[in-house]
Design a protein around this motif. Sequence first.
Motif, PDB file in Angstrom:
ATOM      1  N   SER A  32      61.496  90.399  52.449  1.00  0.00           N
ATOM      2  CA  SER A  32      60.649  90.211  51.276  1.00  0.00           C
ATOM      3  C   SER A  32      60.420  88.739  51.011  1.00  0.00           C
ATOM      4  CB  SER A  32      61.312  90.869  50.059  1.00  0.00           C
ATOM      5  OG  SER A  32      60.572  90.594  48.898  1.00  0.00           O
ATOM      6  N   GLY A  33      59.157  88.418  50.641  1.00  0.00           N
ATOM      7  CA  GLY A  33      58.857  87.061  50.245  1.00  0.00           C
ATOM      8  C   GLY A  33      58.924  86.870  48.752  1.00  0.00           C
ATOM      9  N   GLY A  34      59.044  87.967  47.962  1.00  0.00           N
ATOM     10  CA  GLY A  34      59.083  87.892  46.511  1.00  0.00           C
ATOM     11  C   GLY A  34      60.474  88.095  45.959  1.00  0.00           C
ATOM     12  N   TYR A  35      60.570  88.118  44.633  1.00  0.00           N
ATOM     13  CA  TYR A  35      61.845  88.328  43.949  1.00  0.00           C
ATOM     14  C   TYR A  35      62.159  89.817  43.878  1.00  0.00           C
ATOM     15  CZ  TYR A  35      61.207  83.497  42.366  1.00  0.00           C
ATOM     16  OH  TYR A  35      61.014  82.150  42.318  1.00  0.00           O
ATOM     17  N   ASP A  36      63.426  90.139  44.049  1.00  0.00           N
ATOM     18  CA  ASP A  36      63.859  91.530  43.979  1.00  0.00           C
ATOM     19  C   ASP A  36      63.685  92.048  42.548  1.00  0.00           C
ATOM     20  OD1 ASP A  36      65.018  93.978  44.215  1.00  0.00           O
ATOM     21  OD2 ASP A  36      66.887  93.249  45.113  1.00  0.00           O
ATOM     22  N   LEU A  37      63.199  93.284  42.406  1.00  0.00           N
ATOM     23  CA  LEU A  37      62.982  93.865  41.084  1.00  0.00           C
ATOM     24  C   LEU A  37      64.283  94.030  40.317  1.00  0.00           C
ATOM     25  CD1 LEU A  37      60.325  96.621  41.952  1.00  0.00           C
ATOM     26  CD2 LEU A  37      59.928  94.367  40.934  1.00  0.00           C
ATOM     27  N   ASN A  38      65.380  94.259  41.018  1.00  0.00           N
ATOM     28  CA  ASN A  38      66.670  94.441  40.354  1.00  0.00           C
ATOM     29  C   ASN A  38      67.195  93.151  39.727  1.00  0.00           C
ATOM     30  OD1 ASN A  38      66.781  97.161  41.132  1.00  0.00           O
ATOM     31  ND2 ASN A  38      67.624  96.604  43.137  1.00  0.00           N
ATOM     32  N   LEU A  39      66.558  92.038  40.045  1.00  0.00           N
ATOM     33  CA  LEU A  39      66.987  90.761  39.495  1.00  0.00           C
ATOM     34  C   LEU A  39      66.620  90.623  38.020  1.00  0.00           C
ATOM     35  CD1 LEU A  39      68.040  87.820  40.014  1.00  0.00           C
ATOM     36  CD2 LEU A  39      65.709  87.238  40.675  1.00  0.00           C
ATOM     37  N   PHE A  40      65.621  91.331  37.569  1.00  0.00           N
ATOM     38  CA  PHE A  40      65.076  91.118  36.234  1.00  0.00           C
ATOM     39  C   PHE A  40      65.769  92.010  35.216  1.00  0.00           C
ATOM     40  CE2 PHE A  40      62.031  89.635  39.240  1.00  0.00           C
ATOM     41  CZ  PHE A  40      61.489  88.504  38.649  1.00  0.00           C
ATOM     42  N   ALA A  41      65.880  91.470  34.001  1.00  0.00           N
ATOM     43  CA  ALA A  41      66.559  92.197  32.927  1.00  0.00           C
ATOM     44  C   ALA A  41      65.772  93.425  32.511  1.00  0.00           C
ATOM     45  CB  ALA A  41      66.792  91.266  31.743  1.00  0.00           C
ATOM     46  N   SER A  42      64.467  93.386  32.567  1.00  0.00           N
ATOM     47  CA  SER A  42      63.609  94.529  32.262  1.00  0.00           C
ATOM     48  C   SER A  42      62.525  94.624  33.324  1.00  0.00           C
ATOM     49  CB  SER A  42      62.984  94.381  30.872  1.00  0.00           C
ATOM     50  OG  SER A  42      62.210  93.192  30.800  1.00  0.00           O
ATOM     51  N   PRO A  43      61.981  95.802  33.578  1.00  0.00           N
ATOM     52  CA  PRO A  43      60.963  95.940  34.631  1.00  0.00           C
ATOM     53  C   PRO A  43      59.771  95.018  34.356  1.00  0.00           C
ATOM     54  CG  PRO A  43      61.726  98.083  33.934  1.00  0.00           C
ATOM     55  CD  PRO A  43      62.307  97.111  32.958  1.00  0.00           C
ATOM     56  N   PRO A  44      59.392  94.202  35.332  1.00  0.00           N
ATOM     57  CA  PRO A  44      58.266  93.288  35.124  1.00  0.00           C
ATOM     58  C   PRO A  44      56.927  94.018  35.140  1.00  0.00           C
ATOM     59  CG  PRO A  44      59.096  93.089  37.351  1.00  0.00           C
ATOM     60  CD  PRO A  44      60.014  94.029  36.643  1.00  0.00           C
ATOM     61  N   ASP A  45      55.924  93.356  34.601  1.00  0.00           N
ATOM     62  CA  ASP A  45      54.570  93.904  34.579  1.00  0.00           C
ATOM     63  C   ASP A  45      54.090  94.129  36.012  1.00  0.00           C
ATOM     64  OD1 ASP A  45      51.555  93.855  34.513  1.00  0.00           O
ATOM     65  OD2 ASP A  45      51.974  93.757  32.362  1.00  0.00           O
ATOM     66  N   CYS A  46      53.335  95.211  36.219  1.00  0.00           N
ATOM     67  CA  CYS A  46      52.857  95.533  37.571  1.00  0.00           C
ATOM     68  C   CYS A  46      51.889  94.473  38.092  1.00  0.00           C
ATOM     69  CB  CYS A  46      52.206  96.902  37.588  1.00  0.00           C
ATOM     70  SG  CYS A  46      50.762  97.052  36.507  1.00  0.00           S
ATOM     71  N   ASN A  47      51.280  93.700  37.186  1.00  0.00           N
ATOM     72  CA  ASN A  47      50.381  92.632  37.630  1.00  0.00           C
ATOM     73  C   ASN A  47      51.126  91.469  38.273  1.00  0.00           C
ATOM     74  OD1 ASN A  47      47.987  93.909  36.700  1.00  0.00           O
ATOM     75  ND2 ASN A  47      48.427  93.229  34.606  1.00  0.00           N
ATOM     76  N   PHE A  48      52.446  91.453  38.114  1.00  0.00           N
ATOM     77  CA  PHE A  48      53.257  90.389  38.692  1.00  0.00           C
ATOM     78  C   PHE A  48      53.829  90.776  40.053  1.00  0.00           C
ATOM     79  CE2 PHE A  48      54.388  89.094  34.085  1.00  0.00           C
ATOM     80  CZ  PHE A  48      53.149  88.474  33.959  1.00  0.00           C
ATOM     81  N   LEU A  49      53.434  91.918  40.594  1.00  0.00           N
ATOM     82  CA  LEU A  49      54.002  92.407  41.845  1.00  0.00           C
ATOM     83  C   LEU A  49      53.094  92.062  43.018  1.00  0.00           C
ATOM     84  CD1 LEU A  49      55.259  95.950  40.774  1.00  0.00           C
ATOM     85  CD2 LEU A  49      56.447  93.754  40.649  1.00  0.00           C
ATOM     86  N   CYS A  50      53.719  91.777  44.127  1.00  0.00           N
ATOM     87  CA  CYS A  50      53.005  91.493  45.372  1.00  0.00           C
ATOM     88  C   CYS A  50      52.691  92.813  46.074  1.00  0.00           C
ATOM     89  CB  CYS A  50      53.846  90.593  46.269  1.00  0.00           C
ATOM     90  SG  CYS A  50      53.154  90.297  47.910  1.00  0.00           S
ATOM     91  N   SER A  51      51.454  92.969  46.542  1.00  0.00           N
ATOM     92  CA  SER A  51      51.053  94.217  47.196  1.00  0.00           C
ATOM     93  C   SER A  51      51.631  94.368  48.592  1.00  0.00           C
ATOM     94  CB  SER A  51      49.511  94.279  47.280  1.00  0.00           C
ATOM     95  OG  SER A  51      48.939  94.211  45.995  1.00  0.00           O
ATOM     96  N   ILE A  52      52.197  93.304  49.131  1.00  0.00           N
ATOM     97  CA  ILE A  52      52.748  93.372  50.490  1.00  0.00           C
ATOM     98  C   ILE A  52      54.234  93.711  50.453  1.00  0.00           C
ATOM     99  CG2 ILE A  52      53.175  92.083  52.612  1.00  0.00           C
ATOM    100  CD1 ILE A  52      50.679  90.472  52.063  1.00  0.00           C
ATOM    101  N   CYS A  53      55.009  92.948  49.689  1.00  0.00           N
ATOM    102  CA  CYS A  53      56.466  93.162  49.672  1.00  0.00           C
ATOM    103  C   CYS A  53      56.911  94.012  48.487  1.00  0.00           C
ATOM    104  CB  CYS A  53      57.204  91.833  49.660  1.00  0.00           C
ATOM    105  SG  CYS A  53      57.024  90.886  48.112  1.00  0.00           S
ATOM    106  N   HIS A  54      56.025  94.231  47.498  1.00  0.00           N
ATOM    107  CA  HIS A  54      56.334  95.011  46.310  1.00  0.00           C
ATOM    108  C   HIS A  54      57.425  94.371  45.457  1.00  0.00           C
ATOM    109  CE1 HIS A  54      53.832  98.498  47.465  1.00  0.00           C
ATOM    110  NE2 HIS A  54      54.165  98.158  48.692  1.00  0.00           N
ATOM    111  N   GLY A  55      57.666  93.078  45.650  1.00  0.00           N
ATOM    112  CA  GLY A  55      58.557  92.333  44.779  1.00  0.00           C
ATOM    113  C   GLY A  55      57.741  91.497  43.807  1.00  0.00           C
ATOM    114  N   VAL A  56      58.424  90.826  42.887  1.00  0.00           N
ATOM    115  CA  VAL A  56      57.736  89.949  41.943  1.00  0.00           C
ATOM    116  C   VAL A  56      57.261  88.708  42.693  1.00  0.00           C
ATOM    117  CG1 VAL A  56      58.005  88.582  39.843  1.00  0.00           C
ATOM    118  CG2 VAL A  56      59.083  90.825  40.029  1.00  0.00           C
ATOM    119  N   LEU A  57      56.068  88.277  42.386  1.00  0.00           N
ATOM    120  CA  LEU A  57      55.414  87.186  43.124  1.00  0.00           C
ATOM    121  C   LEU A  57      56.251  85.908  43.102  1.00  0.00           C
ATOM    122  CD1 LEU A  57      51.830  87.778  41.726  1.00  0.00           C
ATOM    123  CD2 LEU A  57      52.496  88.041  44.125  1.00  0.00           C
TER     124      LEU A  57
END
Length: 270
Positions: A32-57
């Motif tokens: 993954s080139g993005g941040y792991d979703l489990n890193l965040f205290a609350s689920p981030p907005d879907c607009n902040f997700l990368c369409s390739i790795c599905h992590g936070v940009l």
Amino acid sequence: MSAPSRCEMEAPAPCSGGQILVPALTFRPLQSGGYDLNLFASPPDCNFLCSICHGVLKRPVRLPCSHIFCKKCILRWLARQKTCPCCRKEVKWKSMVHVNKLRKIIGRLEVKCKNAEAGCLVTCPLAHRKGHQDSCPFEPMACPNEGCSARVPRRALAEHRQHCQHRAQRRCPLGCGATLGPAEQADHNCYRELREAWGRRQERSRALLSRLLRCVRRVHRSTNLIRRQLAQLADFLEEDDVQLEGVPEEEPETAPEGSSGAGLPRIALA
């Protein structure tokens, strides 16, 4: 978004009738080139997700078609295909633009400490995560005692150092580099040991020099003996030459004429 992180999804392609054909999703392992979703205290907005790795940009970049991806993800994609993963429009490397405003917004999202599983309950903005990690009491720290390989939480490091089996060991303060225990520190004396070692080396050098001198004397005596013998041989050869020069040469005897075959017996021929 429940899609697994660290995967690569084949983007849908438009059909001739204008509808979108959605092929079967194929997932392949991808770093993954993005941040792991489990890193965040609350689920981030879907607009902040990368369409390739599905992590936070992470380090988001925008293509001319307005789609945004992690920089690492899109560079890896463009190394294989020169099109946008979403709309399949052709993309050039130099046409990407860094989205710094979005990067700052993502940097303000609350994230959990890296040591949350160890008990740290602190949450902080993503941009300040590294600063918290440098002071987190749950951060694993290496024991500074020489020879100890233990890693303990920062908050327990002081207590560990007091009970560490290697705490009494330290390097020689005089600079020889030796690691000393409690019993060795009282008797250790680098300078004395160095003097003793130097004295032993000098004794060995003197012994080697003495042997070398004896060998040189033997060679000198042998050389003188050979010279005398050569001189005697030269004198002897010179005397032989003188004696040979004093001896007169004898003339060969000539037989009288007419007597060449008189004294020879006649042999009867059969």
